[in-house]
Motif scaffolding. Structure first.
Motif, PDB file in Angstrom:
ATOM      1  N   VAL A 275       0.565   6.744  -6.987  1.00  0.00           N
ATOM      2  CA  VAL A 275      -0.574   7.601  -7.324  1.00  0.00           C
ATOM      3  C   VAL A 275      -0.220   9.076  -7.152  1.00  0.00           C
ATOM      4  O   VAL A 275      -0.553   9.918  -7.994  1.00  0.00           O
ATOM      5  N   SER A 276       0.464   9.398  -6.066  1.00  0.00           N
ATOM      6  CA  SER A 276       0.822  10.797  -5.823  1.00  0.00           C
ATOM      7  C   SER A 276       1.727  11.342  -6.922  1.00  0.00           C
ATOM      8  O   SER A 276       1.602  12.505  -7.329  1.00  0.00           O
ATOM      9  N   LEU A 277       2.632  10.511  -7.431  1.00  0.00           N
ATOM     10  CA  LEU A 277       3.510  10.949  -8.527  1.00  0.00           C
ATOM     11  C   LEU A 277       2.704  11.225  -9.789  1.00  0.00           C
ATOM     12  O   LEU A 277       2.926  12.227 -10.483  1.00  0.00           O
ATOM     13  N   ALA A 278       1.759  10.340 -10.082  1.00  0.00           N
ATOM     14  CA  ALA A 278       1.000  10.452 -11.325  1.00  0.00           C
ATOM     15  C   ALA A 278       0.097  11.680 -11.359  1.00  0.00           C
ATOM     16  O   ALA A 278      -0.244  12.165 -12.448  1.00  0.00           O
ATOM     17  N   ILE A 279      -0.298  12.198 -10.185  1.00  0.00           N
ATOM     18  CA  ILE A 279      -1.219  13.341 -10.173  1.00  0.00           C
ATOM     19  C   ILE A 279      -0.491  14.681 -10.014  1.00  0.00           C
ATOM     20  O   ILE A 279      -1.146  15.723  -9.962  1.00  0.00           O
ATOM     21  N   PHE A 280       0.851  14.663  -9.938  1.00  0.00           N
ATOM     22  CA  PHE A 280       1.582  15.934  -9.907  1.00  0.00           C
ATOM     23  C   PHE A 280       1.226  16.843 -11.086  1.00  0.00           C
ATOM     24  O   PHE A 280       1.091  18.064 -10.922  1.00  0.00           O
TER      25      PHE A 280
ATOM     26  N   VAL B 112       3.189  10.301   2.932  1.00  0.00           N
ATOM     27  CA  VAL B 112       2.397   9.299   3.653  1.00  0.00           C
ATOM     28  C   VAL B 112       2.691   7.903   3.114  1.00  0.00           C
ATOM     29  O   VAL B 112       2.814   6.933   3.877  1.00  0.00           O
ATOM     30  N   GLY B 113       2.820   7.779   1.804  1.00  0.00           N
ATOM     31  CA  GLY B 113       3.189   6.492   1.227  1.00  0.00           C
ATOM     32  C   GLY B 113       4.548   6.024   1.715  1.00  0.00           C
ATOM     33  O   GLY B 113       4.751   4.836   1.995  1.00  0.00           O
TER      34      GLY B 113
ATOM     35  N   PRO C 214       0.816  -1.226   0.000  1.00  0.00           N
ATOM     36  CA  PRO C 214       0.000   0.000   0.000  1.00  0.00           C
ATOM     37  C   PRO C 214       0.843   1.265   0.000  1.00  0.00           C
ATOM     38  O   PRO C 214       0.462   2.269  -0.618  1.00  0.00           O
ATOM     39  N   GLY C 215       1.991   1.223   0.682  1.00  0.00           N
ATOM     40  CA  GLY C 215       2.859   2.399   0.673  1.00  0.00           C
ATOM     41  C   GLY C 215       3.349   2.731  -0.717  1.00  0.00           C
ATOM     42  O   GLY C 215       3.355   3.895  -1.134  1.00  0.00           O
ATOM     43  N   ALA C 216       3.762   1.696  -1.469  1.00  0.00           N
ATOM     44  CA  ALA C 216       4.247   1.920  -2.828  1.00  0.00           C
ATOM     45  C   ALA C 216       3.129   2.411  -3.744  1.00  0.00           C
ATOM     46  O   ALA C 216       3.359   3.248  -4.629  1.00  0.00           O
TER      47      ALA C 216
ATOM     48  N   PHE D  80       9.254   2.783   3.584  1.00  0.00           N
ATOM     49  CA  PHE D  80      10.678   2.784   3.911  1.00  0.00           C
ATOM     50  C   PHE D  80      11.052   2.013   5.174  1.00  0.00           C
ATOM     51  O   PHE D  80      12.054   1.279   5.169  1.00  0.00           O
ATOM     52  N   PRO D  81      10.323   2.124   6.301  1.00  0.00           N
ATOM     53  CA  PRO D  81      10.721   1.319   7.466  1.00  0.00           C
ATOM     54  C   PRO D  81      10.671  -0.175   7.193  1.00  0.00           C
ATOM     55  O   PRO D  81      11.543  -0.928   7.645  1.00  0.00           O
ATOM     56  N   ALA D  82       9.652  -0.622   6.456  1.00  0.00           N
ATOM     57  CA  ALA D  82       9.541  -2.046   6.147  1.00  0.00           C
ATOM     58  C   ALA D  82      10.682  -2.510   5.253  1.00  0.00           C
ATOM     59  O   ALA D  82      11.239  -3.599   5.444  1.00  0.00           O
ATOM     60  N   VAL D  83      11.053  -1.695   4.275  1.00  0.00           N
ATOM     61  CA  VAL D  83      12.158  -2.053   3.374  1.00  0.00           C
ATOM     62  C   VAL D  83      13.480  -2.114   4.145  1.00  0.00           C
ATOM     63  O   VAL D  83      14.254  -3.072   4.009  1.00  0.00           O
ATOM     64  N   SER D  84      13.766  -1.100   4.966  1.00  0.00           N
ATOM     65  CA  SER D  84      15.028  -1.061   5.711  1.00  0.00           C
ATOM     66  C   SER D  84      15.147  -2.248   6.656  1.00  0.00           C
ATOM     67  O   SER D  84      16.212  -2.873   6.766  1.00  0.00           O
ATOM     68  N   ALA D  85      14.058  -2.579   7.364  1.00  0.00           N
ATOM     69  CA  ALA D  85      14.086  -3.709   8.292  1.00  0.00           C
ATOM     70  C   ALA D  85      14.313  -5.017   7.548  1.00  0.00           C
ATOM     71  O   ALA D  85      15.048  -5.897   8.029  1.00  0.00           O
ATOM     72  N   THR D  86      13.717  -5.170   6.383  1.00  0.00           N
ATOM     73  CA  THR D  86      13.913  -6.379   5.589  1.00  0.00           C
ATOM     74  C   THR D  86      15.366  -6.516   5.156  1.00  0.00           C
ATOM     75  O   THR D  86      15.935  -7.615   5.152  1.00  0.00           O
ATOM     76  N   MET D  87      15.996  -5.409   4.821  1.00  0.00           N
ATOM     77  CA  MET D  87      17.395  -5.458   4.415  1.00  0.00           C
ATOM     78  C   MET D  87      18.325  -5.782   5.585  1.00  0.00           C
ATOM     79  O   MET D  87      19.362  -6.428   5.398  1.00  0.00           O
ATOM     80  N   VAL D  88      17.967  -5.367   6.794  1.00  0.00           N
ATOM     81  CA  VAL D  88      18.755  -5.750   7.967  1.00  0.00           C
ATOM     82  C   VAL D  88      18.688  -7.265   8.157  1.00  0.00           C
ATOM     83  O   VAL D  88      19.702  -7.917   8.444  1.00  0.00           O
ATOM     84  N   GLU D  89      17.498  -7.837   8.001  1.00  0.00           N
ATOM     85  CA  GLU D  89      17.370  -9.292   8.105  1.00  0.00           C
ATOM     86  C   GLU D  89      18.227  -9.996   7.055  1.00  0.00           C
ATOM     87  O   GLU D  89      18.888 -10.996   7.342  1.00  0.00           O
TER      88      GLU D  89
END
Length: 427
Positions: A313-318, A336-337, A306-308, A342-351
């Motif tokens: 969507v926000s990029l497309a409506i600029f 908000v996205g 959902p974040g992505a 980003f926190p989920a991606v960073s934590a996954t990379m730490v794992e």
């Protein structure tokens, strides 16, 4: 080879961990203020040297090219050598090379300066992330990394706003001198206050676990090879996370490179462009400081998707925006996205780093993002020259949404089918 489940709950003592997080975050925050100051003016500066939209893309891509080439190398070194020394050296050279912007009289020489600057940059972010990843205990990956991510965003958010104002008041040279000063200050903080890894006192949990603070064992380090790299990239979750990070970097480039070129069409000054960029990263930083633990408490794949999509969507409506207020609102939505993403991606990379080597993983991860930084400005410049700046934002948004669908198929559907299969076996 160790997995993430073998990581101790608290690799180092709490007060030392806090000190490391504060020092690294502060140094990165200060250095990125300087780096961010040149963002809203670099496109304009290249334009004054006679650069076309394509050559402006080349100027930005040169930085990303050298970073992409060098980050896996420096990340690998971070698994073997002292991370503090590598960070300090990178910040020192970053400050020194900043003078090149002032004396570069042509677009070609400006591109060379950006290329060399990217080499110095490759010694900072992946090494800092590897240091933090190595002290993050199991179940706190997102919390630790979100603090670092927030510091990056705060620094990069303050920089464009300050850079736009300094440019309006004093011109180009003042912004580049400020970049040098902030980078030098960050280097000094690392030298004086960041402890060396060899001197870190381990917590009781780490001592009882053999003293390994979440890093792969020495055998894994010594046997790092292309098969290990393949395993990381072709892992459904780790490889999928890197792929979607590659796509998201297109969105960041779209904002950083093309917003300063797009908003003047509506009478918005460079200071206004800096405000749009600053709001985006400030809001994302504040949200991650408050809600960064979300990546430790919830399914990370369910957060990334959902974040992505919000990001896309926000990029497309600029292109629908025509006023500064409208641009600011869409920039807020984009942030908000980033809260979920980003926190989920960073934590996954730490794992992943605990399995494949923290420095090597962070170097590869940042290199893949850097590869996007090479392609995005060039493709965006070509699209802008052929179809106009509006098309850049629409196509990037569609690209991010499409890659999100690929991530769903790679990382989510196999896990879902596996759970259904396990459920059917239960008598």
């Amino acid at each position: 080879m160790k997995t993430s489940t073998s990581a101790p709950l608290c690799p180092v003592t709490p007060h030392v961990k806090t000190r490391i997080i504060v020092v690294i975050s502060l140094s990165v925050f200060i250095s990125l203020i300087g780096i961010g100051m040149v963002v809203p003016i670099l496109s304009v500066y290249a334009d004054t040297l006679g650069a076309s939209s394509f050559w402006i893309g080349v100027v930005f891509a040169a930085f990303a090219l050298s970073r992409t080439i060098c980050m896996p190398f420096f990340g690998r070194m971070a698994d073997r050598y002292e991370k503090k020394h590598m960070m300090a050296a990178g910040l020192f050279f970053y400050a020194l090379i900043s003078l090149g912007y002032i004396i570069a009289p042509t677009v070609f020489l400006l591109t060379i300066v950006r290329f060399v600057h990217g080499i110095a940059s490759a010694m900072i972010a992946p090494v800092a992330m590897a240091y933090l990843g190595s002290i993050a205990g199991k179940g706190e990956e997102a919390r630790v990394m979100s603090r670092f991510q927030a510091a990056m965003l705060f620094g990069f958010g303050a920089g464009p706003l300050m850079g736009g104002v300094i440019y309006d008041l004093f011109g180009f040279s003042a912004s580049f001198y400020a970049l040098m000063a902030f980078s030098a200050l960050a280097c000094l903080i690392v030298v004086l206050f960041l402890p060396e890894e060899q001197t870190l006192p381990l917590s009781d949990a780490a001592v009882s676990g053999g003293g390994d603070a979440g890093n792969p064992d020495s055998e894994t380090k010594d046997k790092w090879n292309w098969q290990t790299l393949r395993g990381l990239l072709f892992h459904p979750v780790y490889g999928g996370t890197m792929l979607i990070s590659f796509a998201s970097e297109f969105g960041m480039i779209g904002i950083l490179v093309f917003i300063p070129l797009f908003v003047p069409l509506f009478g918005i000054s460079p200071a206004g462009a800096g405000l749009i960029i600053s709001l985006n990263v400030f809001v994302a930083g504040i949200l991650q400081m408050i809600f960064g633990r979300i990546g430790d408490r919830h399914n990370r794949c369910a957060l990334i998707i959902p974040g992505a999509l919000i990001f896309a969507v926000s990029l497309a409506i600029f292109p629908l925006c025509t006023t500064l207020v409208a641009f600011l609102l869409v920039s807020f939505l984009n942030a908000v996205g980033a809260l979920f993403f980003f926190p989920a991606v960073s934590a996954t990379m730490v794992e992943a780093g605990r399995v494949y080597g923290m420095g090597s993983t962070m170097g590869i991860y940042n290199s893949i993002r850097g590869g996007s930084g090479i392609i995005a400005p060039l493709v965006g410049g070509l699209v802008a020259d052929a179809f106009g700046l509006e098309a850049v934002f629409v196509l990037i948004g569609l690209f991010v949404a499409a890659i999100t669908g690929v991530f769903f198929l790679l990382a989510v559907m196999p896990a879902y089918r596996h759970r259904r299969s396990d459920t059917k076996r239960v008598p």
